[in-house]
Design a protein around this motif. Sequence first.
Motif, short mmCIF file in Angstrom:
data_model
loop_
_atom_site.label_atom_id
_atom_site.label_comp_id
_atom_site.label_asym_id
_atom_site.label_seq_id
_atom_site.Cartn_x
_atom_site.Cartn_y
_atom_site.Cartn_z
N ARG A 44 25.44 21.62 -10.28
CA ARG A 44 24.44 20.64 -10.74
C ARG A 44 23.83 19.95 -9.52
O ARG A 44 24.55 19.51 -8.62
N PRO A 45 22.51 19.84 -9.46
CA PRO A 45 21.87 19.20 -8.30
C PRO A 45 22.24 17.73 -8.18
O PRO A 45 22.37 17.02 -9.18
N LEU A 46 22.43 17.28 -6.95
CA LEU A 46 22.54 15.85 -6.67
C LEU A 46 21.16 15.23 -6.81
O LEU A 46 20.17 15.80 -6.35
N ARG A 47 21.11 14.05 -7.42
CA ARG A 47 19.82 13.41 -7.62
C ARG A 47 19.75 12.11 -6.82
O ARG A 47 20.70 11.34 -6.79
N PHE A 48 18.59 11.89 -6.21
CA PHE A 48 18.36 10.68 -5.44
C PHE A 48 17.05 10.04 -5.90
O PHE A 48 16.12 10.75 -6.31
N VAL A 49 16.99 8.72 -5.85
CA VAL A 49 15.81 7.98 -6.29
C VAL A 49 15.39 7.01 -5.19
O VAL A 49 16.08 6.87 -4.17
N ALA A 50 14.25 6.35 -5.39
CA ALA A 50 13.67 5.51 -4.34
C ALA A 50 14.63 4.42 -3.86
O ALA A 50 14.66 4.10 -2.67
N ARG A 51 15.41 3.84 -4.75
CA ARG A 51 16.30 2.77 -4.31
C ARG A 51 17.37 3.26 -3.34
O ARG A 51 17.99 2.45 -2.63
N ASP A 52 17.62 4.56 -3.30
CA ASP A 52 18.60 5.10 -2.36
C ASP A 52 18.13 4.95 -0.92
O ASP A 52 18.94 5.05 0.01
#
Length: 329
Positions: free
Chosen positions: A268-276
């Motif tokens: 499963r892909p690791l997900r990152f968002v702007a707050r990271d």
Amino acid sequence: MSDDDRTLLIARHHDPAELRRATAAREIERVRRGAYRVPRAGTRDPHAHARDHLAAVHRQLDADHVFSHESAAMVWGVPLWETPSTTHVLQRSGASSRSARDIVRRRGLPERWVQREGLPITNLTRTVVDCVTTMHPLGGLVVADWALGRGLDRAEAVRLLAGRRRGVRRARLLLDLAEGQVDPPWETWLRYVAVRAGLPRPRTQLRVDTRAGRFFVDVAWQDHGVLAEFDGRIKYRDGAFGPGYDAEQALFDEKVREDAITERLGVRPLRFVARDARNPDGVARRLLARFPADVRRAARIHPLLPPPPPPSRAQSGSSRSRRQFKLPQ
């Protein structure tokens, strides 16, 4: 004449008393010394003021000039990582002791330049080379990624770089790392954090054919079974991409996509968002944790890549209504 030109006011062309009155009434706002504009309402563009500043400088300068560096990149349409705080311009003469601090002047007009949106700017190759030699390396990589996806000749950029004296080693690295098949700036940021952490160079936009269709993963280390993606949360807001855009359907479609990729590749892909972006070291640790022990032990911070700066924050304009400024006839 663009809409921006119509709302930009150069003080020397207008009555000073009327400008003072309109400024006090908040009908206009100061862009820089001697330049004003009708306030923007509701804009989310973080670079709007920087573009207004550049347009004002263009209209105020009498001498021949060409905009360069991140100023030129902004006019080209690059989604810059950081909002420019100054306007960069090339002129026949250099800066004087009385030069404005909000302008970076460099001596020498280029032989080749282009005109976009009525503004004289360096050509794409020169713009990229200027940026990768002077900007923070993440910002430079964003420019190089964007340009490579729009026809930049990497070899020509490397040749032009040969005539430079400063920042050449790092610039060569950035030109080598640049990928045309990415969506800057956030996918560039994710890749930058990974490479800075000492991870192997990833593959971008990995194609995955699944039972649900063909999909692409932003960043992948397929040999190690590691996938990573940047998730732009705006796509989960109704109307984000126009009337009728269904955020709930987008969320469902994304779940189907992720499940299909996981089923096909077994990870499963690791997900990152702007707050990271507030904690890039934490992002690096999450990535490293997915790799085998030998890769983690070998990982070292890249000496030419400093920590990434925080991104520019989108500025939302005030929703309050303002009276329209009208110059006396």
